[in-house]
Scaffold this active site. Structure first.
Site, PDB file in Angstrom:
ATOM      1  N   LEU A 121       0.893  -1.054  -0.067  1.00 10.09           N
ATOM      2  CA  LEU A 121      -0.279   0.545   0.063  1.00 10.09           C
ATOM      3  C   LEU A 121       0.949   0.890   0.205  1.00 10.09           C
ATOM      4  O   LEU A 121       2.205   1.436   0.744  1.00 10.09           O
ATOM      5  CB  LEU A 121      -0.084   0.412   0.887  1.00 10.09           C
ATOM      6  CG  LEU A 121      -1.679  -1.295   1.324  1.00 10.09           C
ATOM      7  CD1 LEU A 121      -1.964  -0.763   3.052  1.00 10.09           C
ATOM      8  CD2 LEU A 121      -2.757  -1.082  -0.314  1.00 10.09           C
ATOM      9  N   ASP A 122       0.722   2.457  -0.500  1.00  5.85           N
ATOM     10  CA  ASP A 122       1.229   3.476  -0.857  1.00  5.85           C
ATOM     11  C   ASP A 122       0.830   4.223   1.069  1.00  5.85           C
ATOM     12  O   ASP A 122       0.835   3.697   1.410  1.00  5.85           O
ATOM     13  CB  ASP A 122       0.393   4.350  -1.238  1.00  5.85           C
ATOM     14  CG  ASP A 122       0.500   4.395  -3.317  1.00  5.85           C
ATOM     15  OD1 ASP A 122       1.408   4.283  -2.818  1.00  5.85           O
ATOM     16  OD2 ASP A 122      -1.128   4.724  -3.173  1.00  5.85           O
ATOM     17  N   ARG A 123       2.195   5.111   0.878  1.00 11.58           N
ATOM     18  CA  ARG A 123       2.723   5.014   2.647  1.00 11.58           C
ATOM     19  C   ARG A 123       1.422   6.093   3.349  1.00 11.58           C
ATOM     20  O   ARG A 123       1.272   5.496   4.102  1.00 11.58           O
ATOM     21  CB  ARG A 123       3.654   6.314   2.629  1.00 11.58           C
ATOM     22  CG  ARG A 123       4.142   6.866   3.689  1.00 11.58           C
ATOM     23  CD  ARG A 123       5.186   8.040   3.565  1.00 11.58           C
ATOM     24  NE  ARG A 123       4.489   9.265   3.065  1.00 11.58           N
ATOM     25  CZ  ARG A 123       5.199  10.282   2.869  1.00 11.58           C
ATOM     26  NH1 ARG A 123       6.323  10.421   2.760  1.00 11.58           N
ATOM     27  NH2 ARG A 123       4.461  11.496   2.084  1.00 11.58           N
ATOM     28  N   ARG A 135      -5.545   6.291  -7.415  1.00 10.44           N
ATOM     29  CA  ARG A 135      -5.391   7.333  -7.801  1.00 10.44           C
ATOM     30  C   ARG A 135      -5.173   7.812  -9.334  1.00 10.44           C
ATOM     31  O   ARG A 135      -5.412   8.792  -9.614  1.00 10.44           O
ATOM     32  CB  ARG A 135      -4.123   7.304  -6.598  1.00 10.44           C
ATOM     33  CG  ARG A 135      -4.227   7.653  -5.920  1.00 10.44           C
ATOM     34  CD  ARG A 135      -2.985   7.559  -4.328  1.00 10.44           C
ATOM     35  NE  ARG A 135      -1.846   8.433  -4.306  1.00 10.44           N
ATOM     36  CZ  ARG A 135      -0.829   8.399  -4.163  1.00 10.44           C
ATOM     37  NH1 ARG A 135      -0.137   7.876  -3.885  1.00 10.44           N
ATOM     38  NH2 ARG A 135      -0.525   9.987  -4.159  1.00 10.44           N
TER      39      ARG A 135
END
Length: 210
Positions: free
Chosen positions: A44-46, A145
């Site tokens: 997952l992205d930060r 996104r």
């Protein structure tokens, strides 16, 4: 595992310490060909919170990755977007790769496109926003996104592709809410969910009151 926002999954440039992987080492996570990513099946992205799968052995890691490649892992997210979708549900099928002009971004404008498929359904319509249920068929970096921005539905709070600071958010309103798959070792059905964290819940509550 339920990851809080702000935690980097594995070591990378600028994040040599304090990652999720460093914490997992104490829990005997294992598997995978990259020594700096033991047990990591997907990431997952930060600043995306929520659920991700971690393996504890090389065999479990291999089998889980096989499930991901076969698209047999249900990965469901909730996203708040700015704008009004043109339909109640849809599929975005557009290859993604590193942006031609900015190495920090992913884009449809790329020299190295990789297949990417995202499905979405509207859960709630608000005056200037929409709450979406988003399902990944593939798992490219920044896929949700990028895809939502491409159809003029940028994710609220997203500083890179969406509306930075929207609703007072310090990060993108994107949460990995549900994971479902067959356990690679026992064959049992696994279906887990994670509630919205307080910062996203508060932003949504404020929006509903306006």
């Amino acid at each position: 595992m339920d990851k809080p926002a702000g935690i980097v999954v594995h070591p990378a440039r600028g994040h040599a310490r304090g990652t999720l992987v460093h914490g997992l080492l104490a829990l005997d996570a294992g598997g995978g060909e990259e020594p700096d990513r033991p047990g990591i099946v997907h990431r997952l992205d930060r600043d995306t919170s929520g659920l991700l799968v971690v393996a504890r052995s090389a065999e479990a890691h291999r089998r889980l990755q096989d499930l991901v490649r076969a698209r047999k892992v249900t990965r469901e997210y909730v996203a708040l977007v700015a704008g009004r979708p043109r339909s109640r549900s849809g599929t975005i099928e557009a290859p993604i790769g590193r942006d031609r002009h900015d190495p920090l971004r992913r884009s449809l404008d790329t020299d190295a496109p990789r297949d990417a498929v995202t499905h979405f359904e509207v859960e709630e319509l608000l005056p200037k926003h929409a709450l979406l249920r988003v399902m990944l068929e593939t798992g490219r970096t920044h896929q949700i996104r990028v895809h939502l921005a491409a159809i003029d539905l940028p994710v609220s709070g997203d500083p890179l592709y969406g509306r930075a600071g929207d609703l007072g958010l310090d990060r993108q309103f994107l949460h990995a809410r549900r994971l479902a798959f067959t356990h690679p070792m026992t064959g049992e059905a696994v279906d887990v969910s994670s509630p919205l964290p307080p910062d996203l819940e508060a932003a949504l509550a404020t929006l509903r009151e306006t």
